[in-house]
Scaffold this active site. Sequence first.
Site, PDB file in Angstrom:
ATOM      1  N   ASP A 142     -70.105 120.716  49.024  1.00 36.94           N
ATOM      2  CA  ASP A 142     -70.558 119.808  47.960  1.00 36.94           C
ATOM      3  C   ASP A 142     -71.990 120.054  47.511  1.00 36.94           C
ATOM      4  O   ASP A 142     -72.592 119.205  46.873  1.00 36.94           O
ATOM      5  CB  ASP A 142     -70.412 118.360  48.464  1.00 36.94           C
ATOM      6  CG  ASP A 142     -70.535 117.338  47.352  1.00 36.94           C
ATOM      7  OD1 ASP A 142     -70.069 117.606  46.234  1.00 36.94           O
ATOM      8  OD2 ASP A 142     -71.105 116.255  47.595  1.00 36.94           O
ATOM      9  N   HIS A 177     -65.659 114.546  54.411  1.00 38.71           N
ATOM     10  CA  HIS A 177     -67.006 114.860  53.939  1.00 38.71           C
ATOM     11  C   HIS A 177     -67.796 113.557  53.858  1.00 38.71           C
ATOM     12  O   HIS A 177     -67.531 112.709  52.998  1.00 38.71           O
ATOM     13  CB  HIS A 177     -66.943 115.530  52.569  1.00 38.71           C
ATOM     14  CG  HIS A 177     -68.294 115.756  51.972  1.00 38.71           C
ATOM     15  ND1 HIS A 177     -69.136 116.758  52.403  1.00 38.71           N
ATOM     16  CD2 HIS A 177     -68.960 115.108  50.987  1.00 38.71           C
ATOM     17  CE1 HIS A 177     -70.254 116.728  51.710  1.00 38.71           C
ATOM     18  NE2 HIS A 177     -70.179 115.721  50.842  1.00 38.71           N
TER      19      HIS A 177
END
Length: 840
Positions: A350, A238
């Site tokens: 996220d 990520h």
Amino acid sequence: MQTVKGADLESKVDELLAAIERESVPLEVTAHSVRGEPIAFAEAMRGDFKPFKVGDRWGPPWSTTWFHVRGRVPEEWHGQRVVASFDIGFEGGHTGFTCEALAWKDGKPWRAIDPNHRWLPIASTEVDFYVEAAANPKAEVSGPDDAPSMIALRESPDPAFVFRRADLSIQDQAARKLALDFKVLSELALALPDGDRRSQILEALDRFAQSGDPSQLEAALSKPSTSKHMISAVGHAHIDTAWLWPMRETRRKCARTFSTALALMDEYPDYRFACSQPAQYAWMKESYPSIFEGIRQKVAAGQWEPVGSMWVEADCNLPSGEALVRQFLHGKRFFMQEFGVETRELWLPDVFGYPGSLPQLIVESGGEYFLTQKLSWNDTNKPAHHTFVWEGIDGTGVFTHFPPADTYNGSFSAGEIVRSAADFKDDKRSSYSMYLYGWGDGGGGPEPDMIESARRLHSLDGAPRVELARASDFFPRAKAEARDLTTWVGELYFELHRGTYTTQARTKKLNRRAEQALRESEVWSVAAGDAYPAAELDSAWKQLLINQFHDVLPGSSIDWVYEDAERELEEVVEVAGGITASAQSKVAGAGNNLVVFNVNSHARREVVELDGQQVLVEAPSCGWASIDASSPGRPDSISVSDRAMENRLVRVTWDEQGLLTSIYDKEANREVLAAGSRGNLLQLHDDHPKNWDAWDVDADYRDNVKDIVALSRATVEMDGPLRAAVRFTREFGSSRLEQRMVLDAGSRVIRFETDVDWQEEHKFLKVAFPVAVRSPRATYEIQFGHRCSTIANTATTSSVRSCGSRCCARLPIPIPRRTAVSTASPTRSCHTLVTSARLA
């Protein structure tokens, strides 16, 4: 008898890992330092490389140092695996938040050097390559101290890092296998409850510790799993498109991580890596063509998996519905055009909450699945399910999965794998879950040791079954196998980071202006019927969309990010405005009349100011009208006094402190303000969240409030004939607020134009309108679709926050967008009607 239990296990693991590398010879290093923006490899090769040795300091914050690394593998090491090992000054306990580097070999990106990827494989006797090292300082995101300005640190002359290691060594593969075998078994033993299997593993570890016999470990690893649960392990990194670093640095973080992922795919054919955010792929295509070509090849081979559908992992609460649609449009289009892949999932691990309109957008864009894990951070109510059906406000449902490890940066420890299956909340409904492993944000993604762990945990007694998989394999299989899933209807609200609705108000204002400007430019370009500026609009949309990333628009990034974002959003507004002006000029043609443009989906009738005069104009929905500004419009009344203003629809009164005492709806014959309350009441709150200053608003902020009632001055600025305006001036703390209240003839809209010279710290300002609106149901728009809900009363607030952190600038309350007139030709002018809130 020697035993290996508890803390002894960790000590033994450390001992075995330390034995992997043996012997060493130093590497020769020279360095070329670059301040300001990074430079290309070819330019770096023309630099002046000076002698440099281990122990020297390097890297003023945000600078780049190119190291030239040379050496020779000793002849007696022939036939051994040789690695070049580095410690360029790694600091802190979190990967991705310190110095990082990209090794270049034969003029092309090779692999990353970071805290988790410290060695490079050496395949030739002569060693000669370059290392592009980024001196990224660590930003403060929480705590009582003010965060240093990253903009100011760009000018710091002081080297921030110490170069600690650069040498060649032998990597003993037999020792590595022993260390990893022991490590996986010890992690599993510590994760299991007391019982036969745990005892068996501990005894095997103990026997190995005494004898050094690898067969003891191999026997313990050979017992197959009896678990019915299957974990699909997906390699992942990520990478925040901007956060504690600017986008210019994210581009390099991507190159480091992606080059490492490609190299591991060559070494581990069963390794799979999922990567979202087409915007980052586009960076590779532009700046690192060899990496992009490598990605293209691995996508075709099935090892690299594009996921996610959106252009970036965007915030989903603040952008308009149209902007979310464009995220899907540009994201999916890129993957289809470049790789022939149509993604079927929305991948937002996220992001700070998800509106109830999102399932409709997922399905309408051709998707079926949704993934996140962010709601595991909730501070009040943890999610009750990991696998369920999420139903949107229009009834559309999507198969949804929250990886039960509650992380998207998994370490692939046996303990994390065991807990992932044990914590799975829907084990009675499904036997499948996903596990995302790999270091993000410049941590380089998965390590080789993670893939080695995956192989050992593939089928190991005491652990769930594990497969290295693609997301596109997991979702349809998990959906087909699941049964009796719970359905969650409506918004997936994130119970944390509530301050992201208000932090960095200037960026939020520019985002909305850019969205509006792009819509207007598209509508009027179509209306003009001339050559459509597709390339310009495509570029402008992508520039807007990338700044809607979930750490940019919400306000949780460093100050440097907002310096860039505000400049880029202003550019979008300028480009779109130029397109609009050109198109409107073509539509308006020649003549003396005023041409009024209305981009909204409903007809408009309102007052505009033109050359100092007030003119009442009308325009149809999504259309325009030619107005003779010299001819009076239909008569309508407006009046204002020291304490009241009214037209035929609304009457507003205020007291000696400039606070509204009544908003009376003449048509409905009812009072809008709640009895005994006052409207337009500014309230100042302390802002001291426990954890993240720029992210959070904690519930206890309500325990400390100061009503701003002192009025410095009230002035009637305009008294007809078609517009009334009153200006209120207030001072509080070290700040000053100017507010203009405007009411037009024939309008139900009361407009407040507010400008604040904001000088407060650890405060935020709200303006409250307690209203007497009570109904068992309310229907209102939320991007796409409609939602109905039960309400008691509504208090509308507009906020400005400040904190000690430089991440959160001192910003004024956003000023409502004002009407602007643009001249289309010397004899004809154009006027664009703008969107305004309507009084309920």
